[in-house]
Motif scaffolding. Structure first.
Motif, short mmCIF file in Angstrom:
data_model
loop_
_atom_site.label_atom_id
_atom_site.label_comp_id
_atom_site.label_asym_id
_atom_site.label_seq_id
_atom_site.Cartn_x
_atom_site.Cartn_y
_atom_site.Cartn_z
N SER A 62 0.85 -1.21 0.00
CA SER A 62 0.00 0.00 0.00
C SER A 62 0.88 1.25 0.00
O SER A 62 2.08 1.18 0.29
CB SER A 62 -0.93 0.04 1.23
N THR A 88 -4.52 16.92 3.12
CA THR A 88 -4.07 15.73 2.44
C THR A 88 -4.95 14.57 2.90
O THR A 88 -5.74 14.72 3.85
CB THR A 88 -2.60 15.43 2.77
N ALA A 162 1.46 9.70 -3.92
CA ALA A 162 0.38 8.71 -4.00
C ALA A 162 -0.64 9.04 -5.08
O ALA A 162 -1.28 8.15 -5.64
CB ALA A 162 -0.32 8.60 -2.65
N SER A 184 0.89 5.22 -4.23
CA SER A 184 -0.21 4.30 -3.91
C SER A 184 -0.76 3.77 -5.23
O SER A 184 -0.86 4.51 -6.21
CB SER A 184 -1.33 5.05 -3.18
N GLU A 196 -4.96 -3.70 -3.13
CA GLU A 196 -4.06 -2.69 -2.55
C GLU A 196 -2.68 -2.79 -3.17
O GLU A 196 -2.26 -3.87 -3.62
CB GLU A 196 -3.93 -2.92 -1.03
N GLY A 197 -1.96 -1.69 -3.18
CA GLY A 197 -0.58 -1.71 -3.67
C GLY A 197 0.09 -0.38 -3.42
O GLY A 197 -0.57 0.66 -3.25
N TYR A 313 -10.48 17.32 0.60
CA TYR A 313 -11.05 16.51 1.68
C TYR A 313 -11.91 17.42 2.53
O TYR A 313 -11.56 18.60 2.67
CB TYR A 313 -9.91 15.88 2.48
C1 LIG Z 1 -1.94 11.65 -0.61
C2 LIG Z 1 -2.05 10.21 -0.20
N1 LIG Z 1 -1.11 9.69 0.60
C3 LIG Z 1 -1.14 8.40 0.98
C4 LIG Z 1 -2.15 7.56 0.58
C5 LIG Z 1 -2.20 6.16 1.09
O1 LIG Z 1 -2.18 5.19 0.10
P1 LIG Z 1 -2.90 3.76 0.32
O2 LIG Z 1 -4.36 3.98 0.34
O3 LIG Z 1 -2.43 2.97 -0.86
O4 LIG Z 1 -2.38 3.21 1.60
C6 LIG Z 1 -3.15 8.05 -0.27
C7 LIG Z 1 -4.24 7.17 -0.74
O5 LIG Z 1 -5.34 7.51 -0.88
C8 LIG Z 1 -3.10 9.42 -0.66
O6 LIG Z 1 -4.04 9.92 -1.45
#
Ligand SMILES: Cc1ncc(COP(=O)(O)O)c(C=O)c1O
Length: 378
Positions: A62, A88, A162, A184, A196-197, A313
């Motif tokens: 992930s 974020t 990501a 991500s 997931e990855g 968000y």
């Molecule tokens: C800005 C940001 N950071 C980190 C992540 C975390 O990634 P994951 O959902 O693959 O763990 C995301 C995923 O939505 C993200 O948008």
């Protein structure tokens, strides 16, 4: 077209467009039974490193794991501080806590929605170990001033990329500017797995070696644990699928950018702010985010006719109940808080039809109205 349904995202359309290639990739994994890591994952690591312009890519389970392990490889731990942003996805901040360190937040620049470099120096203390800018929505943060400050204070820079597969900063791919970058591959991302990855990219061999060990229980060889590690390995299916999808990424990014140009033209005279591509980079538009004071009314108008939207968000991390012990109250980050009240993301995916874009834009225009001076000439 009043009753046409427009989804925010359509993963089925993308699968249909590459079905034979994906099905063959899945069959290869079934035949090999390499379900965890294996040759498909190793192949994806080579391909994604090449795409990012780095010498190393370490595939993980992930983006959150990527952030966690990049921080650990950088030596971040208890007693350290890491500077990042409140606007974020929560994982950017949570990963700093996973590493046992304290997230120190700085506000965003309102035009790019990314870390305001002018706010960084005041947040640096003797405990600061790293800076973690987020390339939000698919647009790189302004990396030159961030790197300059980091070098002057001997800080590690970890890009949260990501949402920014294929984005560029002054011609360089996001992911090869800082010391490490975290991606991500969550299914809805521009490069999405079928599960997931995540991955870390870096050109630092020592960081890469540490992350490779940490993802697989800290082993340097089988059952010899030199570090206290994790089970953060990528699955074989995801590596095989991502390898196929990576070949299409640049074409899909161009499709996103062309849809964005269409939205921007259709909405240019509306009482909203359309997203801005900053002069320093190439935006890959993971999301297309408008700003308006009437966000909730606009979202309701779109929902009423079956157009799905998102809010990325609605609450900045420092105002989330789970992170109240970071001790930032309302008003601490005015730009992040204003953005959280105003942003609305419209449907955007490479297969979205031009007809659907026109329909969405029409509903937006009717809901928000056009700007006064533009209205005169219409
Ligand atoms: C800005 C940001 N950071 C980190 C992540 C975390 O990634 P994951 O959902 O693959 O763990 C995301 C995923 O939505 C993200 O948008």
């Amino acid at each position: 077209m009043a009753n046409v349904k427009v989804p925010y995202l359509d993963l089925k359309a993308q699968y249909q467009s590459i079905k034979p290639e994906i099905d063959a990739a899945i069959a290869r994994v079934l035949d090999s039974c390499q379900f965890v890591l294996g040759s498909e994952v190793a192949g994806f690591e080579r391909d994604f490193a090449a795409h990012s312009g780095t010498s190393e890519c370490i595939a993980l389970n992930s983006g959150t794991s990527a952030l966690h392990l990049a921080l650990l490889a950088a030596g971040v731990g208890p007693g350290h501080e890491v500077i990042t942003v409140p606007f974020t996805f929560v994982a950017s901040v949570a990963a700093v806590l996973y590493a046992g360190a304290k997230p120190v937040l700085v506000d965003i620049d309102p035009r790019s929605f990314t870390m305001d470099p002018a706010a960084i120096e005041a947040a640096i203390t003797s405990r600061t170990k790293a800076i973690l800018p987020v390339h939000l929505y698919g647009q790189s943060a302004d990396m030159d001033p961030i790197m300059e400050i980091a070098r002057r204070h001997a800080l590690v820079v970890i890009e949260d990329a990501a949402q920014a597969h294929g984005a560029k900063y002054k011609g360089r791919p996001a992911g090869n500017i800082g010391d490490m970058a975290c991606f991500s591959f969550y299914p809805g991302k521009n490069l999405g797995a079928y599960g997931e990855g995540g991955a870390v990219t870096t050109s630092n061999a020592e960081y890469a070696r540490t992350i490779r060990m940490l993802r697989d229980w800290g082993q340097d060889h089988k059952y010899h644990h030199v570090l206290r590690g994790y089970n953060y390995r990528m699955e074989g299916f995801q590596g095989a699928i991502l390898r196929v999808k990576l070949k299409h990424l640049d074409k899909w990014t161009e499709a996103r950018r062309s849809i964005v140009r269409q939205y921007n033209e259709l909405l240019a005279d509306c009482e909203i702010e359309t997203p801005e591509e900053m002069p320093w980079g190439r935006h890959v538009y993971h999301v297309y985010t408008l700003r308006t004071d009437d966000r909730d009314a606009l979202q309701a108008a779109l929902t009423a006719v079956g157009i799905q939207t998102g809010i990325h968000y609605p609450v900045p991390v420092h105002l989330q109940p789970a992170y109240s012990d970071l001790s930032y109250g309302p008003g601490a980050f005015p730009q992040a808080e204003r953005a959280a009240k105003q942003v609305l993301s419209l449907p955007l995916y490479p297969e979205l039809s031009s007809k659907a874009v026109v329909h969405v834009a029409e509903v937006v225009r009717k809901s928000v109205g056009v700007k006064a001076q533009a209205g005169v000439s219409r």
